[in-house]
Motif scaffolding. Structure first.
Motif, PDB file in Angstrom:
ATOM      1  N   PHE A   1      45.002  11.737 -21.211  1.00 24.59           N
ATOM      2  CA  PHE A   1      45.938  12.946 -20.403  1.00 24.59           C
ATOM      3  C   PHE A   1      46.374  12.621 -18.872  1.00 24.59           C
ATOM      4  O   PHE A   1      45.508  12.368 -18.212  1.00 24.59           O
ATOM      5  CB  PHE A   1      44.755  14.268 -20.462  1.00 24.59           C
ATOM      6  CG  PHE A   1      45.782  15.526 -20.537  1.00 24.59           C
ATOM      7  CD1 PHE A   1      46.167  16.051 -20.871  1.00 24.59           C
ATOM      8  CD2 PHE A   1      45.496  15.815 -18.776  1.00 24.59           C
ATOM      9  CE1 PHE A   1      47.238  17.311 -20.774  1.00 24.59           C
ATOM     10  CE2 PHE A   1      46.403  16.152 -18.219  1.00 24.59           C
ATOM     11  CZ  PHE A   1      47.084  17.890 -19.112  1.00 24.59           C
TER      12      PHE A   1
ATOM     13  N   GLN B   1      45.208  20.174 -25.408  1.00 25.75           N
ATOM     14  CA  GLN B   1      47.353  20.445 -26.631  1.00 25.75           C
ATOM     15  C   GLN B   1      48.140  21.444 -25.985  1.00 25.75           C
ATOM     16  O   GLN B   1      49.580  20.693 -26.381  1.00 25.75           O
ATOM     17  CB  GLN B   1      46.994  20.670 -27.967  1.00 25.75           C
ATOM     18  CG  GLN B   1      45.878  19.830 -29.030  1.00 25.75           C
ATOM     19  CD  GLN B   1      45.749  19.960 -30.166  1.00 25.75           C
ATOM     20  OE1 GLN B   1      45.309  21.307 -29.960  1.00 25.75           O
ATOM     21  NE2 GLN B   1      46.012  19.407 -30.929  1.00 25.75           N
TER      22      GLN B   1
ATOM     23  N   GLU C   1      49.833  20.027 -22.590  1.00 26.94           N
ATOM     24  CA  GLU C   1      50.502  18.424 -23.138  1.00 26.94           C
ATOM     25  C   GLU C   1      51.002  18.738 -23.905  1.00 26.94           C
ATOM     26  O   GLU C   1      53.165  18.017 -23.559  1.00 26.94           O
ATOM     27  CB  GLU C   1      49.333  17.128 -24.550  1.00 26.94           C
ATOM     28  CG  GLU C   1      48.361  17.003 -23.578  1.00 26.94           C
ATOM     29  CD  GLU C   1      46.963  16.303 -25.182  1.00 26.94           C
ATOM     30  OE1 GLU C   1      46.582  15.813 -24.791  1.00 26.94           O
ATOM     31  OE2 GLU C   1      47.870  16.767 -26.255  1.00 26.94           O
TER      32      GLU C   1
ATOM     33  N   SER D   1      55.051  17.251 -22.239  1.00 31.08           N
ATOM     34  CA  SER D   1      56.100  16.440 -22.922  1.00 31.08           C
ATOM     35  C   SER D   1      57.851  17.275 -22.964  1.00 31.08           C
ATOM     36  O   SER D   1      58.458  16.535 -23.244  1.00 31.08           O
ATOM     37  CB  SER D   1      55.741  16.431 -24.642  1.00 31.08           C
ATOM     38  OG  SER D   1      55.266  17.448 -24.631  1.00 31.08           O
TER      39      SER D   1
END
Length: 346
Positions: free
Chosen positions: A31, A335, A338, A342
């Motif tokens: 991560f 998640q 993330e 992104s």
């Protein structure tokens, strides 16, 4: 705030079960972060923890702890109500694992495989759903995408780790006392805060959290309300029964659904197998089906025993198991982070 792509991260509750899982997953998933701050109560302040080969000192969580933090991962607990708004004031986005904000209309309730688009309208706080809700909806979303689900009847079989380290210790201590022929007075389950406690070893307890006015527990109503919010579908009829079982880690659920259209068992299996974050474990001939021992410390939710209901043409039965500390808590939150990284959303 960092000017690089990698955010400054804080973990609140770093020494607890979910906080430790955050750390394991950060290492496993590589991560990306620029700086990391580990926070906990005053009792845990000063502890040393290794993350990605570097030693960090746990700090006492205070409002000012979130200065310069981009994303704050909250492991859960009542402290979220106090510190989440303080973190937001200081520019952090809070991904919160407690139940404090889940039903707030201004707070997205997100399972990234299901409704990642909701992340975009956050106002500083994003809520992680209840672990049982996440595990159930990971199995049901691929079916919902084939045909809208009209009705859900679910019974959960929830591990003692859902009650924290004390729940694990209670089960182990009771088993040890039983093996030695000794008496053990239960003091944790259904909840340490309740006036009456029951043994969990060689037993099941059909109560998780307190009862509401309708005789369903708070845990059960979470599954109802959170499912409606995540699926954006208040018309789904849902009846849950939440049960604590003598399993250390990883929940299981027996789920019956009625779909709007008749769907084949094969189409359901195909959809589940293709859905990210689920795995199909369904081979009755070889006695292969999801079990907590197999799903513990695994990221995917396992789905099996998929079969047509014997009484209703558009009814499907299935059996699900997933690690409630991983996908049911820490992994789901990570998640979300993330996804934000992104998509340059911090």
């Amino acid at each position: 705030m960092t000017t690089s792509r990698n955010p400054n991260i804080a973990i609140l509750g770093a020494t607890g079960a979910v906080g430790q899982e955050f750390i394991r997953l950060i290492e496993e998933r590589n991560f990306p972060f620029h700086q990391l701050k580990l926070l906990a109560s005053a009792r845990s302040a000063g502890k040393k923890l290794m993350v990605c080969g570097k030693e960090y000192t746990v700090e006492e969580a205070r409002p000012e702890s979130f200065e310069g933090i981009d994303i704050a991962l909250f492991a859960g607990g009542s402290i979220s109500k106090v510190l989440a708004p303080e973190a937001v004031k200081r520019g952090a986005v809070v991904i919160d694992n407690s139940s404090s904000f889940r039903m707030d209309p201004l707070v997205p309730l997100v399972v990234p495989e299901i409704n990642p688009e909701d992340i975009a309208w956050h106002h500083g706080i994003i809520a992680n759903p209840n672990c049982s809700t996440i595990i159930m909806l990971m199995a049901l979303k691929p079916i919902y995408d084939i045909s809208r689900i009209k009705r859900i009847i679910v019974s959960t079989y929830q591990a003692v780790s859902g009650a924290g380290k004390d729940g694990i210790d209670e089960l182990l201590n009771e088993c040890e006392a039983y093996s030695q022929g000794k008496e053990y007075t239960p003091k944790i389950l259904p909840s340490a805060s309740l006036p009456k406690h029951y043994p969990i070893a060689f037993n099941v307890i059909p109560q998780i959290d307190v009862f509401r006015e309708n005789d369903y527990t708070k845990e059960e109503m979470k599954m109802v309300n959170e499912t409606h919010k995540i699926f954006h579908d208040d018309s789904i009829a849902i009846t849950p029964t939440a049960v604590r079982v003598p399993v250390l880690r990883s929940h299981a659920e027996s789920i019956y659904i009625e779909t709007e259209e008749v769907v084949s068992v094969e189409s359901v299996k195909k959809a589940v197998d293709a859905f990210p974050g689920t795995c199909l474990v369904d081979n009755p001939a070889e006695m292969e089906y999801p079990m907590p021992l197999d799903t513990s410390n695994k990221n995917d939710v396992a789905v099996g025993r998929i079969r047509r209901d014997l009484t209703v043409e558009n009814g499907i039965n299935l059996w699900v198991s997933g690690d409630q500390i991983r996908k049911g808590a820490a992994l789901n939150a990570l998640q979300i982070a993330e996804y934000m990284i992104s998509n340059s959303m911090f």
